[in-house]
Structure formats: C-alpha cells, structure tokens
Design a protein around this motif. Structure first.
Motif, PDB file in Angstrom:
ATOM      1  N   ALA A  89       0.733  -1.231   0.001  1.00  0.00           N
ATOM      2  CA  ALA A  89      -0.141  -0.090  -0.104  1.00  0.00           C
ATOM      3  C   ALA A  89       0.809   1.274   0.083  1.00  0.00           C
ATOM      4  O   ALA A  89       1.287   1.940   1.085  1.00  0.00           O
ATOM      5  CB  ALA A  89      -0.686   0.031   0.995  1.00  0.00           C
ATOM      6  N   GLY A  90       1.402   1.504  -1.261  1.00  0.00           N
ATOM      7  CA  GLY A  90       2.210   2.822  -1.190  1.00  0.00           C
ATOM      8  C   GLY A  90       2.783   2.624  -2.827  1.00  0.00           C
ATOM      9  O   GLY A  90       2.963   1.533  -3.297  1.00  0.00           O
ATOM     10  N   PRO A  91       3.524   3.966  -2.956  1.00  0.00           N
ATOM     11  CA  PRO A  91       4.150   3.784  -4.511  1.00  0.00           C
ATOM     12  C   PRO A  91       5.376   2.778  -4.513  1.00  0.00           C
ATOM     13  O   PRO A  91       6.124   2.998  -3.468  1.00  0.00           O
ATOM     14  CB  PRO A  91       4.607   5.368  -4.651  1.00  0.00           C
ATOM     15  N   VAL A  92       5.624   1.932  -5.654  1.00  0.00           N
ATOM     16  CA  VAL A  92       6.658   1.216  -5.650  1.00  0.00           C
ATOM     17  C   VAL A  92       7.227   1.569  -7.091  1.00  0.00           C
ATOM     18  O   VAL A  92       6.451   1.555  -8.255  1.00  0.00           O
ATOM     19  CB  VAL A  92       5.919  -0.242  -5.702  1.00  0.00           C
ATOM     20  N   THR A  93       8.587   1.298  -7.445  1.00  0.00           N
ATOM     21  CA  THR A  93       9.022   1.646  -8.505  1.00  0.00           C
ATOM     22  C   THR A  93       8.807   0.102  -9.175  1.00  0.00           C
ATOM     23  O   THR A  93       8.765  -0.905  -8.751  1.00  0.00           O
ATOM     24  CB  THR A  93      10.455   2.025  -8.462  1.00  0.00           C
ATOM     25  N   SER A  94       9.428   0.201 -10.516  1.00  0.00           N
ATOM     26  CA  SER A  94       9.403  -1.210 -11.405  1.00  0.00           C
ATOM     27  C   SER A  94      10.296  -2.070 -10.778  1.00  0.00           C
ATOM     28  O   SER A  94      10.056  -3.174 -10.958  1.00  0.00           O
ATOM     29  CB  SER A  94       9.505  -0.730 -12.715  1.00  0.00           C
ATOM     30  N   ASP A  95      11.442  -1.852  -9.959  1.00  0.00           N
ATOM     31  CA  ASP A  95      12.394  -2.591  -9.326  1.00  0.00           C
ATOM     32  C   ASP A  95      12.255  -2.887  -7.744  1.00  0.00           C
ATOM     33  O   ASP A  95      13.070  -3.325  -7.267  1.00  0.00           O
ATOM     34  CB  ASP A  95      13.856  -2.167 -10.043  1.00  0.00           C
ATOM     35  N   GLY A  96      10.822  -2.558  -7.517  1.00  0.00           N
ATOM     36  CA  GLY A  96      10.822  -2.998  -6.227  1.00  0.00           C
ATOM     37  C   GLY A  96      10.923  -2.031  -4.730  1.00  0.00           C
ATOM     38  O   GLY A  96      11.008  -2.582  -3.758  1.00  0.00           O
ATOM     39  N   LEU A  97      11.349  -0.832  -5.180  1.00  0.00           N
ATOM     40  CA  LEU A  97      11.691   0.197  -4.325  1.00  0.00           C
ATOM     41  C   LEU A  97      10.433   0.850  -3.850  1.00  0.00           C
ATOM     42  O   LEU A  97       9.828   1.635  -4.594  1.00  0.00           O
ATOM     43  CB  LEU A  97      12.648   1.217  -4.895  1.00  0.00           C
ATOM     44  N   VAL A  98       9.975   0.613  -2.395  1.00  0.00           N
ATOM     45  CA  VAL A  98       8.952   1.277  -1.934  1.00  0.00           C
ATOM     46  C   VAL A  98       9.461   2.962  -1.699  1.00  0.00           C
ATOM     47  O   VAL A  98      10.345   2.940  -0.761  1.00  0.00           O
ATOM     48  CB  VAL A  98       8.650   0.840  -0.648  1.00  0.00           C
ATOM     49  N   THR A  99       8.755   3.643  -2.197  1.00  0.00           N
ATOM     50  CA  THR A  99       9.239   5.277  -1.818  1.00  0.00           C
ATOM     51  C   THR A  99       8.570   5.812  -0.851  1.00  0.00           C
ATOM     52  O   THR A  99       8.944   7.184  -0.496  1.00  0.00           O
ATOM     53  CB  THR A  99       9.084   6.116  -3.349  1.00  0.00           C
ATOM     54  N   ALA A 100       7.284   5.316  -0.523  1.00  0.00           N
ATOM     55  CA  ALA A 100       6.517   6.002   0.470  1.00  0.00           C
ATOM     56  C   ALA A 100       5.498   4.978   0.963  1.00  0.00           C
ATOM     57  O   ALA A 100       4.976   4.088   0.368  1.00  0.00           O
ATOM     58  CB  ALA A 100       5.970   7.451   0.135  1.00  0.00           C
ATOM     59  N   ALA A 101       5.190   5.085   2.215  1.00  0.00           N
ATOM     60  CA  ALA A 101       4.113   4.274   2.940  1.00  0.00           C
ATOM     61  C   ALA A 101       3.151   4.865   4.075  1.00  0.00           C
ATOM     62  O   ALA A 101       3.331   4.795   5.158  1.00  0.00           O
ATOM     63  CB  ALA A 101       4.470   2.936   3.489  1.00  0.00           C
ATOM     64  N   GLU A 107       4.161   9.584   7.921  1.00  0.00           N
ATOM     65  CA  GLU A 107       5.163  10.543   7.332  1.00  0.00           C
ATOM     66  C   GLU A 107       6.610  10.317   7.334  1.00  0.00           C
ATOM     67  O   GLU A 107       7.177   9.917   8.370  1.00  0.00           O
ATOM     68  CB  GLU A 107       4.803  11.977   7.948  1.00  0.00           C
ATOM     69  N   GLY A 108       7.333  10.509   6.288  1.00  0.00           N
ATOM     70  CA  GLY A 108       8.948  10.014   6.456  1.00  0.00           C
ATOM     71  C   GLY A 108       9.246   8.826   6.134  1.00  0.00           C
ATOM     72  O   GLY A 108       8.491   7.735   5.553  1.00  0.00           O
ATOM     73  N   GLY A 109      10.267   8.461   6.594  1.00  0.00           N
ATOM     74  CA  GLY A 109      11.026   7.057   6.259  1.00  0.00           C
ATOM     75  C   GLY A 109      11.743   7.131   4.905  1.00  0.00           C
ATOM     76  O   GLY A 109      11.359   7.631   4.076  1.00  0.00           O
ATOM     77  N   GLU A 110      12.729   6.284   4.827  1.00  0.00           N
ATOM     78  CA  GLU A 110      13.723   6.343   3.572  1.00  0.00           C
ATOM     79  C   GLU A 110      13.152   5.284   2.738  1.00  0.00           C
ATOM     80  O   GLU A 110      12.495   4.497   3.086  1.00  0.00           O
ATOM     81  CB  GLU A 110      15.080   5.986   4.195  1.00  0.00           C
ATOM     82  N   PRO A 111      13.475   5.786   1.472  1.00  0.00           N
ATOM     83  CA  PRO A 111      13.083   4.590   0.360  1.00  0.00           C
ATOM     84  C   PRO A 111      13.548   3.327   0.419  1.00  0.00           C
ATOM     85  O   PRO A 111      14.867   3.343   1.103  1.00  0.00           O
ATOM     86  CB  PRO A 111      13.521   5.264  -0.872  1.00  0.00           C
ATOM     87  N   LEU A 112      12.905   2.401   0.391  1.00  0.00           N
ATOM     88  CA  LEU A 112      13.075   0.873   0.808  1.00  0.00           C
ATOM     89  C   LEU A 112      13.128  -0.116  -0.169  1.00  0.00           C
ATOM     90  O   LEU A 112      12.074  -0.079  -0.866  1.00  0.00           O
ATOM     91  CB  LEU A 112      12.183   0.516   2.046  1.00  0.00           C
TER      92      LEU A 112
END
Length: 352
Positions: A89-101, A107-112
């Motif tokens: 439940a959050g934006p995910v790049t095509s290679d599996g990087l979660v950018t926000a949740a 609020e906050g948290g580093e890209p994972l």
C-alpha cells in the motif's frame, strides 16, 4: 519478469500489506484459487502510533520476513515455492523500491528496496508491486474497455488500465489519487503523509471516521438521535468504521450526510479524470466502500450527477461507477497473475 515455464506449475505465495491488515496465502496459477489465507494486524502506525517512521519501517520489514518465512515453511511439503509476490500500500518503482508508505509507517521514512531485502532474507525472488497495480490484474481480462480501479480503505488509491498496461511511471508516479489536494484551506484535515486537504484525508475510511467523530462532537443532539449512535453504543472505541458503515446501510441521515461530504471530493476527482483522459468505467473496491456496499455506489453516483461530467448525462454518470468483487482478495489474486503474466519488468538483482 514472469515466473519461468518450469516454475509456473508450482504454487506461489502471495501477500498483501495495507494500513491495517497483512494477508498471506497460497495461490494456484492453474485454478486461480487462494488457499491457506492468514490475516495479521500490521505492525505499523495504526498498531504502534508512538514510534517514528524509521522504527515502524524496521518493524514492518521484520514482520513481513517472519510471517512470509512461516508461511513458506508450512508449504515445505510441496515441490517448493519458486517466488513470492507482495502487493504494497504505497508507491513502488518497477524494481521493487518502496518510496513512501503513509498508511503503514506514516510521514517520512527512507526509500526501501523491499523486494531485495525480503529476497535476501527468504532466499528466493520477492516481487513487489503497488497494491492497486496488483489488484487491477484481477479485472484486466474481464473488462471490455479501459477502466480505473479505485480503492477506498485506510487510504485512497487508484490505477488506470488501458491498452494492456497499467498507466504508471517506472518510478512509481501515478495512481496516488489519495494524495491529490482536494481541499486547499489551511485548516483542512491532515493526511497520513503529512499534507493537508488530500483526498485520502477527506474520503477514505480513516477520513470518514474522523469526519463522523467531528460531526458527533459538533451536533450532539443530532448524533444522539441517529442510528450511528445506536451502532456505536457499547463499542470500546465508540464510533468506528463498522458502526458508520452499518448506519449508512441502514439509511441513517446523520451518517449518510457525513459520507456525502467525503463523496463530494471523490466525485470531483472522478470527474477530473473523466474530463482529462476519457475513462468511463470506474470500479470501486476497498474495505470501507465494500462494507457499505451498493449504497456507497448509489450515493457516489448521486454526487457525480450533481458534480457534472462534461458531455455525459446524469444516467451515464451514475452508470460509470460500480462496485468490484465483494471479497478482499483483489491484490492477492492480482499479484499472483502479475507473477505469471509477464507484467513485472524485472526481478530485483539480488534475488535473480
């Protein structure tokens, strides 16, 4: 990258993590059926509101690793699980990087790089996609024309499917309707992401719950005489989403007026999508909307007809929206189909 031909015959483990619930199941690519579904509360901001984003992020990763590992161990008697699919439940790049949740660790948290992290821990490919991107694939084969899938649950999200693909940028941009600023006033409700006046803060399940509590505080007499008060009585937390949904299904004017306030914002967003890209089919899913059922669609259609969609008559506007399947398997089934359809553009390098 799809699971290869030799592996397609094997069952897959699929998981879906949202703002409140983690679900893990076994998915059979031949029958399309789920089995062994497990549900757990998410160890995120809802369960542990006092922790900061970094602590919550670490806790959620540990929970996913533990729960997925347990589920994989339970499947050890099978031929082996070749891959895991996780809808998030959050934006995910095509290679599996979660950018926000926002609904999971706030609020906050580093890209994972969640796919890579879990892949290393579990020792097999873990393919991660946005939950609504995954859910779209449940409907992709059956819908005769382009459509927009909208979820109304802890937050609000959407994805548009057109010409065989989900319209989303490889960096994860797009389909985050819940973070469109619908109310520009300085004192607008605050979103989980930290912004104010976002659609998710105004019309999601969490947004509607906050609105109902504010309405009850602002009109004690009206609330006291409502069906919502009856359903809230005796509940440990008073007004809950379950009580609100039950009151709306029962036709309670007080609760219905609260919902209409949120639906005005949602109908405005739908009208904007219709006007800009011409999508005429909107499928609504998500725990809050599905709990209300067809009454939710009726009220949303009413708000759309009052909002107006350029070139569309009132009946056409009402017919643009419909309820999706009434279970909560959308993302689990969808991520399974993504694993075997080639919808993923790649597997995280560390788990290839």
């Amino acid at each position: 990258m799809p699971v290869d031909g030799a592996q397609e015959a094997r069952p897959l483990v699929v998981a879906d993590i949202g703002g409140t619930t983690l679900r893990i199941a076994r998915w059979d690519p031949h029958t399309g059926n789920l089995s062994g579904v497990r549900r757990r509360p998410v160890s995120g901001i809802t369960a542990r509101p006092g922790l900061d984003a970094r602590e919550l992020q670490a806790g959620v990763v540990d929970q996913l690793s533990s729960e997925l590992s347990d589920h994989l161990d339970a499947e050890a008697s099978d031929a082996g699980i070749p891959a895991v699919g996780l809808s998030f439940a959050g934006p995910v790049t095509s290679d599996g990087l979660v950018t926000a949740a926002p609904t999971i660790w706030g609020e906050g948290g580093e890209p994972l790089p969640l796919g890579a992290v879990l892949g290393e821990r579990l020792g097999r490919p873990v393919l991660v996609a946005n939950d609504i991107t995954a859910a779209v694939w449940r409907y992709a084969e059956s819908e005769p024309e382009p459509f927009c899938l909208i979820t109304v649950s802890s937050g609000i999200g959407n994805k548009v499917f057109r010409n065989g693909e989900v319209l989303v940028h490889p960096a994860g941009y797009g389909g985050e309707l819940g973070h469109w600023r619908s109310d520009p006033s300085p004192g607008a409700a605050r979103c989980d992401c930290g912004g104010r006046g976002h659609l998710g803060a105004l019309a999601s399940g969490r947004g509607m719950l906050s609105a109902a509590r504010r309405a009850a505080g602002g009109d004690p007499a009206g609330f006291a005489g409502s069906l919502l008060a009856v359903h809230a009585k005796g509940r440990a937390h008073g007004i809950t989403n379950e009580a609100l949904a039950a009151a709306i299904r029962g036709g309670d004017p007080f609760a219905t007026a609260v919902l209409r306030g949120g639906l005005r914002h949602l109908s405005s967003a739908i009208a904007a999508m219709f006007t800009t890209i011409g999508i005429v089919r909107y499928i609504v899913i998500g725990g809050f909307a599905l709990a209300i059922g067809e009454r939710y669609i009726e009220l949303l259609g009413d708000e759309l007809s009052q909002q107006g969609c350029f070139g569309m008559d009132p009946d056409g506007m009402r017919n643009m929206v419909r309820l999706g399947m009434t279970d909560d398997d959308h993302s689990l089934i969808g991520i399974g189909r993504m694993l075997t359809s080639g919808a993923f553009s790649g597997i995280c390098p560390s788990t290839r």
